[in-house]
Design a protein around this motif. Structure first.
Motif, PDB file in Angstrom:
ATOM      1  N   LEU A  33       0.834  -1.208   0.000  1.00 20.55           N
ATOM      2  CA  LEU A  33       0.000   0.000   0.000  1.00 20.55           C
ATOM      3  C   LEU A  33       0.869   1.258   0.000  1.00 20.55           C
ATOM      4  O   LEU A  33       0.596   2.204  -0.748  1.00 20.55           O
ATOM      5  N   PHE A  34       1.919   1.255   0.793  1.00 22.70           N
ATOM      6  CA  PHE A  34       2.823   2.405   0.845  1.00 22.70           C
ATOM      7  C   PHE A  34       3.497   2.638  -0.505  1.00 22.70           C
ATOM      8  O   PHE A  34       3.531   3.776  -1.004  1.00 22.70           O
ATOM      9  N   ILE A  35       4.005   1.598  -1.106  1.00 24.18           N
ATOM     10  CA  ILE A  35       4.654   1.723  -2.407  1.00 24.18           C
ATOM     11  C   ILE A  35       3.633   2.132  -3.471  1.00 24.18           C
ATOM     12  O   ILE A  35       3.928   2.942  -4.356  1.00 24.18           O
ATOM     13  N   GLY A  36       2.422   1.614  -3.378  1.00 26.48           N
ATOM     14  CA  GLY A  36       1.372   1.991  -4.326  1.00 26.48           C
ATOM     15  C   GLY A  36       1.021   3.463  -4.245  1.00 26.48           C
ATOM     16  O   GLY A  36       0.807   4.118  -5.274  1.00 26.48           O
ATOM     17  N   VAL A  37       0.969   4.001  -3.035  1.00 26.18           N
ATOM     18  CA  VAL A  37       0.686   5.434  -2.868  1.00 26.18           C
ATOM     19  C   VAL A  37       1.823   6.266  -3.443  1.00 26.18           C
ATOM     20  O   VAL A  37       1.583   7.275  -4.132  1.00 26.18           O
TER      21      VAL A  37
END
Length: 89
Positions: A33-37
């Motif tokens: 999720l962090f990398i996606g954001v």
């Protein structure tokens, strides 16, 4: 073997699987999720970009939670072995 016993064995197996796998899955979810954001904010659409951070995070999570996971699995296995005489009597 009674149906209640089978249901109890299945419930214990599913609970153990959930306990053992949840730390790794939650770490992978958080890092993904962090990398996606970050990818969405920077407009970088590279699918392989999240692989290395996830791999590193999973290794760290395994080093932190591995001993606990092994303890849970060994306790479950011991419980199953203790139940063998009762199951087939």
């Amino acid at each position: 073997m009674e149906p209640a016993t089978v249901i109890d064995l299945g419930r214990n197996a599913l609970w153990t699987v959930m306990l053992v796998s949840s730390p790794m899955l939650l770490v992978a979810l958080a890092v993904g999720l962090f990398i996606g954001v970050i990818q969405a904010a920077t407009s970088i659409n590279e699918a392989t970009l999240s692989f290395i951070p996830k791999l590193i995070a999973m290794g760290l999570a395994l080093s932190l939670f591995g001993a606990w996971q092994l303890t849970v699995m060994v306790d479950y296995t011991k419980d199953i072995f203790k139940r063998i005489p009762v199951l087939f009597s």
